[in-house]
Design an enzyme around this catalytic site. Structure first.
Site, PDB file in Angstrom:
ATOM      1  N   LYS A  54       5.079  15.964  -8.175  1.00 50.43           N
ATOM      2  CA  LYS A  54       3.773  15.656  -7.577  1.00 50.43           C
ATOM      3  C   LYS A  54       2.978  16.939  -7.317  1.00 50.43           C
ATOM      4  O   LYS A  54       1.774  17.007  -7.594  1.00 50.43           O
ATOM      5  CB  LYS A  54       3.967  14.855  -6.272  1.00 50.43           C
ATOM      6  N   GLN A  98       7.544  10.871   1.724  1.00 50.51           N
ATOM      7  CA  GLN A  98       8.459  10.621   0.609  1.00 50.51           C
ATOM      8  C   GLN A  98       9.637   9.769   1.091  1.00 50.51           C
ATOM      9  O   GLN A  98      10.227  10.047   2.138  1.00 50.51           O
ATOM     10  CB  GLN A  98       8.953  11.962   0.030  1.00 50.51           C
ATOM     11  N   ASP A 121      -0.222   6.126  -1.107  1.00 51.50           N
ATOM     12  CA  ASP A 121       0.927   5.416  -1.686  1.00 51.50           C
ATOM     13  C   ASP A 121       0.728   3.904  -1.625  1.00 51.50           C
ATOM     14  O   ASP A 121       1.474   3.151  -2.252  1.00 51.50           O
ATOM     15  CB  ASP A 121       2.211   5.764  -0.913  1.00 51.50           C
TER      16      ASP A 121
HETATM   17  N1  GUN Z   1      10.345   7.180  -3.403  1.00 47.05           N
HETATM   18  C1  GUN Z   1      10.469   6.560  -4.590  1.00 47.05           C
HETATM   19  N2  GUN Z   1       9.258   6.203  -5.062  1.00 47.05           N
HETATM   20  C2  GUN Z   1       8.357   6.608  -4.155  1.00 47.05           C
HETATM   21  C3  GUN Z   1       6.945   6.529  -4.074  1.00 47.05           C
HETATM   22  O1  GUN Z   1       6.241   6.002  -4.948  1.00 47.05           O
HETATM   23  N3  GUN Z   1       6.387   7.076  -2.969  1.00 47.05           N
HETATM   24  C4  GUN Z   1       7.115   7.652  -1.993  1.00 47.05           C
HETATM   25  N4  GUN Z   1       6.476   8.151  -0.940  1.00 47.05           N
HETATM   26  N5  GUN Z   1       8.423   7.749  -2.027  1.00 47.05           N
HETATM   27  C5  GUN Z   1       9.032   7.226  -3.112  1.00 47.05           C
END
Ligand code: GUN
Length: 295
Positions: A54, A98, A121
């Site tokens: 990211k 996350q 998200d």
């Molecule tokens: N863990 C696995 N996929 C995701 C996601 O799309 N966003 C976040 N914040 N954590 C994750």
């Protein structure tokens, strides 16, 4: 017959170049660089990889990004107060926590603490609810689709695969992938079934699918006899085998002999997820600026 491969990496690059970069330049002309904050708690190794991807993507498209790392034993109140200060920070337009969090954390309390306007998200209950109930997007409310299902929807649209009236089968009912995916495709007027770990005789459902979306986390769950000839197969699984190889949930070699379209792993849905996070962050910046009357 061999399926057409949906190249998520190439489509993601196309979206970054043709959509994201011009939008970011437009914001920068008004003195605004969209900013993303990523909160990471503990030392989950997969999370480190995802957060690294990211951050790299933010650098590549020209977004401001920050990671906020916390030790696994941090008090929950410290993470909450960081979210609250980021909610007020005008340089930050998107905030994500996350997942997974260490088990003692109240995940919902943290996700609900993020301002829905900065919830890029799409995990806040406001944004989850917006998948079901149409909301007037009058610029006062934010609606961010969760990044992975949003990426799948964009892959289908980019590949000019019709959704309306199609039989869609979603395998996996997680809050991050399966459930929002089903709701998003329902809103596009597909006929949607959701299968999950308790589903009896999975194949009797999957064989009916015009579009099959799999996010179950089980290597080789879907094999050729379970797939209708000419189906579109979207593999959201990411599994690391003992030999180190990264595979999805679909037997790619076998199923690509039968499907019309298929996504590879890696290089299918994964690059789209990260790109949709950027898309949501830029949209968040645009909405926040429009509301402040600066844009
Ligand atoms: N863990 C696995 N996929 C995701 C996601 O799309 N966003 C976040 N914040 N954590 C994750």
């Amino acid at each position: 017959m061999s399926a057409k491969i949906i190249d998520g990496k190439a489509i993601a690059k196309q979206i970054r170049d043709s959509e994201l970069k011009p939008d970011i330049l437009g914001l920068q002309a008004h003195g605004i660089t969209p900013g993303l904050a990523v909160l990471v708690v503990g030392n989950d190794p997969a999370s480190k990889v995802y957060v690294g991807q990211k951050m790299k993507a933010c650098r590549e498209v020209g977004l401001h990004s920050e990671t906020h790392e916390f030790a696994a034993d941090v008090p929950q109140a410290d993470v909450l107060s960081r979210i609250e200060s980021l909610n007020r920070d005008p340089r930050i337009h998107g905030i994500i926590v996350q997942l997974p969090l260490p088990p003692r954390f109240d995940m919902r309390a943290l996700l609900e603490a993020i301002s829905p306007d900065k919830d890029v998200d799409g995990f806040h209950l406001y944004n989850v609810g917006a998948l079901v109930v149409e909301t007037a997007d009058d610029g006062t409310k934010s609606v961010f689709p969760p990044c992975t299902p949003y990426g799948v929807q964009r892959l289908l649209e980019y590949s000019e695969i019709p959704i309306e009236g199609q039989n869609v089968v979603v395998v996996g009912a997680s809050n991050i992938v399966g459930k929002p995916m089903a709701l998003m495709l329902l809103r596009k007027n597909a006929t949607v079934s959701i299968c999950h770990v308790k589903t009896r005789d999975l194949a009797q459902f999957t064989i009916l699918a015009d579009i099959l979306v799999i996010g179950a986390g089980v290597p080789n769950l879907i094999v050729a006899p379970m797939v209708k000839r000419g189906a579109v197969v979207i593999d959201v699984g990411i599994n690391r085998l003992d030999n180190g190889k990264l595979v999805g949930d679909v037997d790619f070699a076998g199923v690509s002999e039968k499907a019309a379209y298929i996504t590879p792993v890696p290089g299918g849905v994964g690059p789209m997820t990260v790109t949709m996070l950027m898309v949501n962050t830029v949209a968040a910046a645009q909405r926040q600026m429009a509301r402040a009357g600066n844009f």
